[in-house]
Scaffold this active site. Structure first.
Site, short mmCIF file in Angstrom:
data_model
loop_
_atom_site.label_atom_id
_atom_site.label_comp_id
_atom_site.label_asym_id
_atom_site.label_seq_id
_atom_site.Cartn_x
_atom_site.Cartn_y
_atom_site.Cartn_z
CG ASP A 139 6.18 0.30 3.99
OD1 ASP A 139 6.96 0.56 4.44
OD2 ASP A 139 5.49 0.16 3.01
CG ASP B 148 5.45 4.11 7.61
OD1 ASP B 148 5.23 4.94 6.55
OD2 ASP B 148 5.06 2.58 6.77
#
Length: 191
Positions: free
Chosen positions: A141, A161
């Protein structure tokens, strides 16, 4: 002399819509968009790993930072410490999306096809991380969109995401719009 009535097969509006020229290409459209999401996701994650250091966020503009993190849990870091369970759930989800996407693609509108493709591409992108990147089953991330000072007001995420969230919202909107159109048509039929 009796006239012979011509018999034609009854074609429902749904099957006519499913076989419309533009609808036949929906499975390919879903595949292309999903593959593009996976490609963009993997390229951006590789760039993040190459150019960012964990724990050293880089300011981009406003409250947007790039901050390399590794998420071993599910969305929003839920389920940390149970990586094998999360991986199993993601595999089941991707297989389910492939099955659902293939069936739904036959009659899907453009928004539904887009939603399915984004969900499938996002789930597959994160699964690729868990299986092929050497981060102990963690997902990379790096997008930190709401950082004020040293406080994160939103979890750090990645392109996959974002695709999952946008895909889910697209499906919700498409199906709620379809349901509303069906209710409006029922009311018009009763009137």
């Amino acid at each position: 002399m009796r006239r012979v009535q011509e018999r034609r097969p009854v074609v429902s509006p749904l099957s006519r819509e499913a076989n419309a020229p533009g609808r036949r290409g929906r499975p390919a459209l879903i595949g292309v968009i999903a593959a593009a999401v996976v490609a963009v996701d993997q390229v951006t994650k590789s760039l993040a790993e190459r150019h960012l250091a964990a724990g050293q966020p880089r300011h981009v503009v406003g409250s947007l930072y790039l901050d390399l993190t590794f998420n071993s849990g599910a969305a929003f870091s839920l389920g940390r410490g149970v990586t094998p369970v999360v991986e199993t759930i993601v595999v089941v989800l991707v297989v389910g999306l492939l099955f659902f996407g293939r069936r739904a693609a036959r009659t899907a509108t453009i928004p539904v096809a887009l939603g399915i493709a984004l969900l499938l591409g996002g789930a597959a992108g994160n699964l690729v991380d868990r299986v092929f990147r050497h981060n102990g089953g963690a997902v990379v991330d790096f997008i930190d969109i709401l950082r004020i000072g040293h406080r994160d007001l939103w979890p750090v995420f990645n392109v996959a995401d974002a695709a999952i969230v946008v895909g889910a919202l697209t499906l919700v909107l498409a199906y709620s719009r379809k349901d509303q159109a069906g209710r409006d048509e029922e009311r018009a039929d009763r009137a």
